[in-house]
Design an enzyme around this catalytic site. Sequence first.
Site, short mmCIF file in Angstrom:
data_model
loop_
_atom_site.label_atom_id
_atom_site.label_comp_id
_atom_site.label_asym_id
_atom_site.label_seq_id
_atom_site.Cartn_x
_atom_site.Cartn_y
_atom_site.Cartn_z
CG ASP A 136 -14.12 68.05 9.82
OD1 ASP A 136 -14.43 68.62 10.89
OD2 ASP A 136 -13.07 67.40 9.68
CG PHE A 137 -17.87 65.17 11.44
CD1 PHE A 137 -17.68 64.65 12.72
CD2 PHE A 137 -17.03 64.73 10.42
CE1 PHE A 137 -16.67 63.73 12.97
CE2 PHE A 137 -16.03 63.82 10.66
CZ PHE A 137 -15.84 63.32 11.94
#
Length: 133
Positions: free
Chosen positions: A18-19
């Site tokens: 994810d980020f």
Amino acid sequence: MSGGVHRFPVRVYYEDTDFSGVVYHAGYLRFLERGRTEMLRDLGVDQASLFGAEPPLGFAVARLEIDFRRPARMDDLLEVETRVADVGGASLTMAQRITRGGDPLVDATVRVAAVSRGRAVRLPGDLARLLRG
């Protein structure tokens, strides 16, 4: 495969995270799938041939239990451990674990159903015997 446990290495890539650089929860499902597929391949089971046979035979996840213990991060080298826990008439249950350096990150129990043309079918006898070890 050693002691009934198949081990498959997986590297965490950017696309798996994810980020924040942590593996997104659904990414672990792909790692587990690869581990199951490679275990079958190492046992000599060619899933493409099974699916192309008459009648065709495939596997569909029927039940999945997963415990997330610790996160994996970008560029980690993981190991997916897979073992056959139970072979039923039309299903197969596998116990799986994802580790990093021996430390458990994920534990999963996966039951897959044998299917043909969208319906559950019995595992062929030779395949069931092979999976029972």
